[in-house]
Scaffold this motif. Structure first.
Motif, PDB file in Angstrom:
ATOM      1  N   GLN A  79       6.335   1.227  -0.831  1.00  0.00           N
ATOM      2  CA  GLN A  79       6.063   1.277   0.602  1.00  0.00           C
ATOM      3  C   GLN A  79       6.981   0.307   1.345  1.00  0.00           C
ATOM      4  N   LEU A  80       7.177  -0.888   0.812  1.00  0.00           N
ATOM      5  CA  LEU A  80       8.081  -1.854   1.436  1.00  0.00           C
ATOM      6  C   LEU A  80       9.513  -1.325   1.465  1.00  0.00           C
ATOM      7  N   LEU A  81       9.932  -0.699   0.380  1.00  0.00           N
ATOM      8  CA  LEU A  81      11.273  -0.130   0.313  1.00  0.00           C
ATOM      9  C   LEU A  81      11.453   0.982   1.346  1.00  0.00           C
ATOM     10  N   LEU A  82      10.451   1.834   1.464  1.00  0.00           N
ATOM     11  CA  LEU A  82      10.526   2.925   2.438  1.00  0.00           C
ATOM     12  C   LEU A  82      10.535   2.414   3.879  1.00  0.00           C
ATOM     13  N   ILE A  83       9.835   1.320   4.134  1.00  0.00           N
ATOM     14  CA  ILE A  83       9.877   0.719   5.470  1.00  0.00           C
ATOM     15  C   ILE A  83      11.304   0.297   5.790  1.00  0.00           C
ATOM     16  N   GLY A  84      11.996  -0.282   4.817  1.00  0.00           N
ATOM     17  CA  GLY A  84      13.391  -0.672   5.015  1.00  0.00           C
ATOM     18  C   GLY A  84      14.275   0.527   5.320  1.00  0.00           C
ATOM     19  N   PHE A  85      14.080   1.621   4.599  1.00  0.00           N
ATOM     20  CA  PHE A  85      14.863   2.827   4.850  1.00  0.00           C
ATOM     21  C   PHE A  85      14.577   3.400   6.239  1.00  0.00           C
ATOM     22  N   GLN A  86      13.302   3.370   6.642  1.00  0.00           N
ATOM     23  CA  GLN A  86      12.955   3.872   7.967  1.00  0.00           C
ATOM     24  C   GLN A  86      13.590   3.013   9.061  1.00  0.00           C
ATOM     25  N   ALA A  87      13.627   1.709   8.861  1.00  0.00           N
ATOM     26  CA  ALA A  87      14.257   0.824   9.849  1.00  0.00           C
ATOM     27  C   ALA A  87      15.749   1.135   9.950  1.00  0.00           C
ATOM     28  N   LYS A  88      16.396   1.346   8.806  1.00  0.00           N
ATOM     29  CA  LYS A  88      17.819   1.704   8.817  1.00  0.00           C
ATOM     30  C   LYS A  88      18.021   3.011   9.565  1.00  0.00           C
TER      31      LYS A  88
ATOM     32  N   GLY B  10      20.088   5.087  16.924  1.00  0.00           N
ATOM     33  CA  GLY B  10      20.437   4.479  18.203  1.00  0.00           C
ATOM     34  C   GLY B  10      19.539   3.359  18.669  1.00  0.00           C
ATOM     35  N   ASN B  11      18.455   3.099  17.971  1.00  0.00           N
ATOM     36  CA  ASN B  11      17.604   1.970  18.354  1.00  0.00           C
ATOM     37  C   ASN B  11      18.354   0.668  18.077  1.00  0.00           C
ATOM     38  N   SER B  12      18.034  -0.358  18.833  1.00  0.00           N
ATOM     39  CA  SER B  12      18.704  -1.637  18.618  1.00  0.00           C
ATOM     40  C   SER B  12      18.188  -2.282  17.335  1.00  0.00           C
ATOM     41  N   SER B  13      18.978  -3.167  16.802  1.00  0.00           N
ATOM     42  CA  SER B  13      18.593  -3.878  15.575  1.00  0.00           C
ATOM     43  C   SER B  13      17.321  -4.682  15.789  1.00  0.00           C
ATOM     44  N   ILE B  14      17.193  -5.281  16.966  1.00  0.00           N
ATOM     45  CA  ILE B  14      16.000  -6.084  17.272  1.00  0.00           C
ATOM     46  C   ILE B  14      14.754  -5.208  17.299  1.00  0.00           C
ATOM     47  N   GLU B  15      14.848  -4.037  17.919  1.00  0.00           N
ATOM     48  CA  GLU B  15      13.701  -3.122  17.943  1.00  0.00           C
ATOM     49  C   GLU B  15      13.309  -2.714  16.530  1.00  0.00           C
ATOM     50  N   ALA B  16      14.294  -2.406  15.708  1.00  0.00           N
ATOM     51  CA  ALA B  16      14.017  -2.013  14.324  1.00  0.00           C
ATOM     52  C   ALA B  16      13.407  -3.181  13.547  1.00  0.00           C
ATOM     53  N   LEU B  17      13.898  -4.382  13.799  1.00  0.00           N
ATOM     54  CA  LEU B  17      13.367  -5.562  13.112  1.00  0.00           C
ATOM     55  C   LEU B  17      11.922  -5.831  13.518  1.00  0.00           C
ATOM     56  N   ILE B  18      11.618  -5.684  14.791  1.00  0.00           N
ATOM     57  CA  ILE B  18      10.237  -5.877  15.256  1.00  0.00           C
ATOM     58  C   ILE B  18       9.326  -4.831  14.625  1.00  0.00           C
ATOM     59  N   TRP B  19       9.763  -3.579  14.634  1.00  0.00           N
ATOM     60  CA  TRP B  19       8.967  -2.506  14.027  1.00  0.00           C
ATOM     61  C   TRP B  19       8.743  -2.778  12.538  1.00  0.00           C
ATOM     62  N   MET B  20       9.819  -3.187  11.863  1.00  0.00           N
ATOM     63  CA  MET B  20       9.746  -3.448  10.424  1.00  0.00           C
ATOM     64  C   MET B  20       8.780  -4.602  10.132  1.00  0.00           C
ATOM     65  N   THR B  21       8.831  -5.632  10.942  1.00  0.00           N
ATOM     66  CA  THR B  21       7.932  -6.774  10.757  1.00  0.00           C
ATOM     67  C   THR B  21       6.483  -6.354  10.924  1.00  0.00           C
ATOM     68  N   GLN B  22       6.206  -5.529  11.916  1.00  0.00           N
ATOM     69  CA  GLN B  22       4.843  -5.032  12.109  1.00  0.00           C
ATOM     70  C   GLN B  22       4.364  -4.238  10.899  1.00  0.00           C
ATOM     71  N   GLN B  23       5.254  -3.445  10.329  1.00  0.00           N
ATOM     72  CA  GLN B  23       4.890  -2.649   9.157  1.00  0.00           C
ATOM     73  C   GLN B  23       4.656  -3.549   7.938  1.00  0.00           C
ATOM     74  N   TYR B  24       5.509  -4.550   7.765  1.00  0.00           N
ATOM     75  CA  TYR B  24       5.374  -5.461   6.632  1.00  0.00           C
ATOM     76  C   TYR B  24       4.071  -6.236   6.696  1.00  0.00           C
ATOM     77  N   ILE B  25       3.657  -6.615   7.895  1.00  0.00           N
ATOM     78  CA  ILE B  25       2.422  -7.394   8.029  1.00  0.00           C
ATOM     79  C   ILE B  25       1.236  -6.611   7.494  1.00  0.00           C
ATOM     80  N   SER B  26       1.159  -5.326   7.807  1.00  0.00           N
ATOM     81  CA  SER B  26       0.027  -4.526   7.309  1.00  0.00           C
ATOM     82  C   SER B  26       0.041  -4.422   5.786  1.00  0.00           C
ATOM     83  N   VAL B  27       1.225  -4.323   5.193  1.00  0.00           N
ATOM     84  CA  VAL B  27       1.322  -4.264   3.733  1.00  0.00           C
ATOM     85  C   VAL B  27       0.917  -5.612   3.130  1.00  0.00           C
ATOM     86  N   LEU B  28       1.358  -6.693   3.740  1.00  0.00           N
ATOM     87  CA  LEU B  28       1.006  -8.020   3.234  1.00  0.00           C
ATOM     88  C   LEU B  28      -0.491  -8.286   3.341  1.00  0.00           C
TER      89      LEU B  28
END
Length: 73
Positions: free
Chosen positions: A18-27, A33-51
Motif C-alpha cells: 500500500q505504501l509503494l502504491l501511494i508513491g506510484f500514485q503521487a508520481k 500536472g499537479n505540483s510536487s507540493i500538492e502531491a507531497l501533501i496528498w502522499m503525507t495524508q495517505q501515509y498517515i492513515s497507513v501508519l
C-alpha cells in the motif's frame, strides 16, 4: 500460533505494498500536472492513515502478548 505469524507477515506485506502504491500514485499525479507540493501533501495524508493502521496493529499485538493483570479489590 503459526497461523498468527503467517497472518502478521501477510498484513505487513500488504501494508508495504500500500505504501509503494501511494508513491506510484503521487508520481502519477505529478505526471498529470499537479505540483510536487500538492502531491507531497496528498502522499503525507495517505501515509498517515497507513501508519495509524500499523500502530493499532502493534498495540493489539502488545495487548495479546502482555500478561493479564488482575485487579486487586
Amino acid at each position: 500460533m503459526q497461523v498468527r505469524q503467517i497472518l502478521g507477515k501477510i498484513i505487513a506485506l500488504l501494508l508495504t505494498m500500500q505504501l509503494l502504491l501511494i508513491g506510484f500514485q503521487a508520481k502519477s499525479q505529478i505526471d498529470q500536472g499537479n505540483s510536487s507540493i500538492e502531491a507531497l501533501i496528498w502522499m503525507t495524508q495517505q501515509y498517515i492513515s497507513v501508519l495509524v493502521k500499523i500502530r493499532s496493529l502493534q498495540d493489539k499485538k502488545q495487548e495479546n502478548h502482555s500478561p493479564k493483570l488482575k485487579s486487586k479489590r
